[in-house]
Design a protein around this motif. Sequence first.
Motif, PDB file in Angstrom:
ATOM      1  N   PHE A 130      -3.495  -2.572  -5.631  1.00 35.26           N
ATOM      2  CA  PHE A 130      -2.299  -1.760  -5.452  1.00 35.26           C
ATOM      3  C   PHE A 130      -1.745  -1.324  -6.809  1.00 35.26           C
ATOM      4  O   PHE A 130      -0.664  -0.742  -6.881  1.00 35.26           O
ATOM      5  N   ASP A 146       0.833  -1.196   0.000  1.00 33.43           N
ATOM      6  CA  ASP A 146       0.000   0.000   0.000  1.00 33.43           C
ATOM      7  C   ASP A 146       0.872   1.252   0.000  1.00 33.43           C
ATOM      8  O   ASP A 146       0.583   2.215  -0.710  1.00 33.43           O
ATOM      9  N   THR A 147       1.939   1.220   0.786  1.00 27.02           N
ATOM     10  CA  THR A 147       2.859   2.355   0.835  1.00 27.02           C
ATOM     11  C   THR A 147       3.525   2.582  -0.513  1.00 27.02           C
ATOM     12  O   THR A 147       3.623   3.719  -0.991  1.00 27.02           O
ATOM     13  N   SER A 204       1.147   4.206  -2.887  1.00 27.59           N
ATOM     14  CA  SER A 204       0.999   5.631  -2.594  1.00 27.59           C
ATOM     15  C   SER A 204       2.189   6.424  -3.126  1.00 27.59           C
ATOM     16  O   SER A 204       2.028   7.522  -3.673  1.00 27.59           O
ATOM     17  N   ARG A 260      -0.376   9.969  -1.863  1.00 22.65           N
ATOM     18  CA  ARG A 260      -1.258   9.289  -2.832  1.00 22.65           C
ATOM     19  C   ARG A 260      -2.155  10.341  -3.488  1.00 22.65           C
ATOM     20  O   ARG A 260      -3.225  10.647  -3.016  1.00 22.65           O
ATOM     21  N   SER A 281      -6.761   4.361  -0.217  1.00 24.48           N
ATOM     22  CA  SER A 281      -6.003   3.505   0.696  1.00 24.48           C
ATOM     23  C   SER A 281      -6.833   3.158   1.928  1.00 24.48           C
ATOM     24  O   SER A 281      -7.540   4.001   2.473  1.00 24.48           O
ATOM     25  N   THR A 291       0.095   8.031   2.774  1.00 30.27           N
ATOM     26  CA  THR A 291      -1.236   8.334   2.235  1.00 30.27           C
ATOM     27  C   THR A 291      -1.300   9.769   1.729  1.00 30.27           C
ATOM     28  O   THR A 291      -2.011  10.069   0.763  1.00 30.27           O
ATOM     29  N   LYS A 346      -5.345   2.181   4.579  1.00 29.63           N
ATOM     30  CA  LYS A 346      -4.415   2.475   5.656  1.00 29.63           C
ATOM     31  C   LYS A 346      -4.298   3.986   5.786  1.00 29.63           C
ATOM     32  O   LYS A 346      -4.646   4.735   4.875  1.00 29.63           O
TER      33      LYS A 346
END
Length: 313
Positions: free
Chosen positions: A250, A50-51, A54, A139, A129, A136, A131
């Motif tokens: 993702f 996820d990171t 972003s 993103r 996201s 974030t 998270k």
Amino acid sequence: ILYWTIIIFFMEIPNIPNLIYYAIPFFIATVIIEGIVLYKKQPKSYNLKDTFASLVMGIGNVLVNLLSKLLIVFIFTFIYQNYRISTIPFVWWSWLIILFADDFCYYWAHRMGHESRFFWASHIVHHSSQKYNLSTALRQTWTGGFFTFVFYLILPFLGFHPLMIFTQMSISLLYQYWIHTELIDKMPRWFEAILNTPSHHRVHHGSNPLYLDRNHAGIFIIWDKLFGTFQPELKEEKVIYGLTSNINTFNPIKIAFNEWILVFKDAFSTKTSFTNKLKYFIKPPGWKHDGSRKLSKDLRNDWLSSSSGNNIN
């Protein structure tokens, strides 16, 4: 490119660097540090994929903005040169005024990003996201830069120099970076009353019915309080991050363009009038011509009218 484009039109302006580019090493360092802290403290609250998604969205945003900013520079410059009603100098009080003026414009641009599906199709990227951490904040949309500037056209018209406008926009973005974290609970009461904080912005990223379309502030939370979109973060209602219908990917390409595909599909594959087809772009996310889908305000009102919602305000 942005700086030298403005130089072509204005020779007597202060040398103000692009603050965002200077901040990139700080962004990278703090994302890594926070990631390590989160992974050690709460492994389930951090997702490396996820990171990375972003970060890729952030890099793409910077690259695309090289093009969109050229368009905006020419438009702002054209208005400033030909239609400004005053000339605001580069002095301390003008920076104070544009701090509030830019933030006011940001509030309405951001709010419209939630209340019109055309603008939401780009802004949804920032909310995709599930998270919530410093990555974030990076993103960002690849498409919004080409049209959200319309909410700022009043600034060059009033007489703010284009370079001053872009500088303040950068300051606003830099301020909003640090509020994308769960490591800070609450700021002092006076700070929470006036400024946007991690607590306020966590609410904004919530998919809980109570939190939908709340806290659109950039720097000053006062706009939300003035215009009825403020919602404090409640301990009784833990924030659930993401969308009401998550895209669960993702893939940067899908993150960037998924909602655009859906809105065009809704508009052109639906058997309805041309006016209704246009409304799929103009109306809020969730709108459908036959009323079969609920809007965020409907979800919020349903929740507030429920037995649990009545106990929380």
